[in-house]
Scaffold this active site. Structure first.
Site, PDB file in Angstrom:
ATOM      1  N   SER A 151       6.449 -21.941  -6.680  1.00  0.00           N
ATOM      2  CA  SER A 151       6.020 -22.314  -8.084  1.00  0.00           C
ATOM      3  C   SER A 151       6.894 -21.714  -9.126  1.00  0.00           C
ATOM      4  CB  SER A 151       4.700 -22.023  -8.452  1.00  0.00           C
ATOM      5  OG  SER A 151       4.106 -22.384  -9.654  1.00  0.00           O
ATOM      6  N   HIS A 165       9.200 -26.776 -15.227  1.00  0.00           N
ATOM      7  CA  HIS A 165       8.231 -26.325 -14.313  1.00  0.00           C
ATOM      8  C   HIS A 165       8.396 -26.990 -12.922  1.00  0.00           C
ATOM      9  CE1 HIS A 165       4.462 -27.670 -12.551  1.00  0.00           C
ATOM     10  NE2 HIS A 165       4.322 -26.142 -12.300  1.00  0.00           N
ATOM     11  N   ASN A 167       6.446 -27.167  -8.693  1.00  0.00           N
ATOM     12  CA  ASN A 167       5.900 -26.577  -7.807  1.00  0.00           C
ATOM     13  C   ASN A 167       5.663 -27.476  -6.619  1.00  0.00           C
ATOM     14  OD1 ASN A 167       2.858 -26.782  -6.750  1.00  0.00           O
ATOM     15  ND2 ASN A 167       2.827 -24.844  -7.158  1.00  0.00           N
ATOM     16  N   ARG A 169       4.118 -27.517  -2.755  1.00  0.00           N
ATOM     17  CA  ARG A 169       3.042 -26.773  -1.617  1.00  0.00           C
ATOM     18  C   ARG A 169       2.466 -27.653  -0.440  1.00  0.00           C
ATOM     19  NH1 ARG A 169       1.477 -28.633  -6.438  1.00  0.00           N
ATOM     20  NH2 ARG A 169      -0.419 -30.157  -6.653  1.00  0.00           N
ATOM     21  N   GLY A 318      -9.142 -12.327  -4.069  1.00  0.00           N
ATOM     22  CA  GLY A 318      -7.761 -11.776  -3.926  1.00  0.00           C
ATOM     23  C   GLY A 318      -6.572 -12.152  -4.423  1.00  0.00           C
ATOM     24  N   SER A 319      -6.461 -13.171  -5.028  1.00  0.00           N
ATOM     25  CA  SER A 319      -5.262 -13.816  -5.572  1.00  0.00           C
ATOM     26  C   SER A 319      -4.764 -12.922  -6.619  1.00  0.00           C
ATOM     27  CB  SER A 319      -5.530 -15.233  -6.221  1.00  0.00           C
ATOM     28  OG  SER A 319      -6.490 -15.013  -7.262  1.00  0.00           O
ATOM     29  N   ARG A 320      -3.455 -12.946  -6.770  1.00  0.00           N
ATOM     30  CA  ARG A 320      -2.840 -11.890  -7.978  1.00  0.00           C
ATOM     31  C   ARG A 320      -2.654 -12.630  -9.331  1.00  0.00           C
ATOM     32  NH1 ARG A 320       2.742 -10.027  -8.691  1.00  0.00           N
ATOM     33  NH2 ARG A 320       2.878  -7.853  -8.752  1.00  0.00           N
TER      34      ARG A 320
END
Length: 361
Positions: A151, A165, A167, A169, A318-320
């Protein structure tokens, strides 16, 4: 005794030769890593090689390569700046690599992230997926998943260089009966502060060519999807002049969709970098810079209110957070009741954002 000693010496020599070969192989691997990628892959190069026929491994290699290609192309245009490369781990499973350039001469903020995460889907994330038609059969309320993607959001300093932009996935979920659901999603879109028709045509044509290699129906379908997705409902306007966008794509086959995604990922540098080169030294006025700040405010509104990827990231344990909010510009502005004069260059871009155009026919 002599024969035994000879055998031992031979075995020792063979072991040393193997150790030397292994060390040389590791050196070669390190060298290849430095040349190909911005950091070692989350799953490790050895593991990816071992599973190289599996689609998950091929997708991880593709997103790593896409990250490196874009970072190098951006760094070439802004030689005084450098990318901070940040590898991170997620205790629930997986991790990622965030590459961010800030306060350069050309780019105010440019980020290219890779994440490869696995674990159990949160209730909120599962609800979000079911709301768009996914039927997911959980086992004891648990859904193991694997998600990976690249991304990027690029905010240039010059208001005559558009924000871009992209992304791409891949998602996989294992249901209670062992059945695996998989799908791909992604897109590339452009958000100019001022309209330049030539740039808009170049951008859309490059994406159309990538789509057309696979099916002539894809570009018109995904162009419309992009216009519909990047819609700021409360403003009645699109975030930018679009591009392509798709999600939940799981046909005709895993291999065919992967090849399509690969073509799209390979198009990100050629669709955007020529536009940056063309305008990064254009002169601009303080009024044009102010308009850029106001347009960035709209970018922030879309990303925080509507963007599905941001929402999914914020709902995933737990995502950053730093990586999820990398898409936001360093600076933006909101003015009360700001309306550009009729027939101005500012009004021209608003007209296109309210009424999307067909750029390639």
């Amino acid at each position: 005794g002599t024969l035994g000693g000879l055998g031992l010496a031979l075995a020792l020599g063979l072991w040393r030769r193997q150790a030397a070969l292994a060390a040389a192989w590791e050196d070669e691997e390190e060298k290849e890593l430095r040349q190909r990628f911005m950091a070692p892959p989350v799953s490790g190069l050895r593991e990816l090689r071992r599973r190289r026929r599996e689609l998950r491994s091929r997708m991880e290699l593709l997103i790593m390569e896409t990250q490196a290609e874009m970072c190098r192309a951006l760094a070439d245009l802004d030689p005084g700046a450098s990318f901070a490369v940040d590898s991170w781990e997620r205790k629930e499973g997986g991790g990622g690599i965030s590459c961010v350039l800030q306060d350069g001469e050309v780019f105010e903020k440019a980020g290219v992230n890779v994440s490869v995460v696995s674990g159990l889907l949160s209730e909120e994330a599962a609800r979000q997926m079911r709301s768009r038609g996914k039927s997911l059969k959980a086992k004891d309320g648990k859904l193991p998943f694997c998600a990976m993607g690249v991304s990027s959001v690029i905010h240039p300093k010059n208001p005559h260089v558009p924000t871009m932009h992209f992304n791409y996935r891949y998602f996989e979920i294992e249901e209670a009966d062992g059945n695996k659901q998989w799908w791909f999603g992604g897109g590339t879109d452009l958000t100019p502060t001022y309209l330049n028709e030539e740039d808009a045509v170049h951008f859309h044509k490059t994406l159309k060519e990538a789509c057309d290699k696979h099916d002539l129906k894809l570009y018109p379908k995904y162009k419309k999807w992009c216009d519909d997705y990047f819609y700021i409902k409360h403003r009645g306007e699109r975030r930018g002049i679009g591009g392509i966008f798709f999600d939940d794509v799981d046909s005709p086959s895993k291999e065919e969709v992967f090849q399509f995604v690969k073509s799209c990922a390979k198009a990100v540098v050629p669709c955007y970098i020529p536009i940056v080169k063309k305008h990064c030294h254009d002169s601009f006025t303080p009024e044009e810079k102010l308009w850029q700040q106001l347009r960035r405010g709209r970018y922030v509104e879309f990303n925080l209110v509507y963007d599905r990827g941001t929402k999914f990231g914020l709902l995933t344990p737990g995502s950053r957070i730093e990586s999820i909010l990398m898409s936001l510009p360093l600076t933006a502005r909101w003015e009360y009741m700001h309306n550009p004069p009729e027939s101005s260059k500012e009004a021209e871009i608003l007209e296109v954002l309210r009424n999307p155009k067909d750029w390639v026919h």
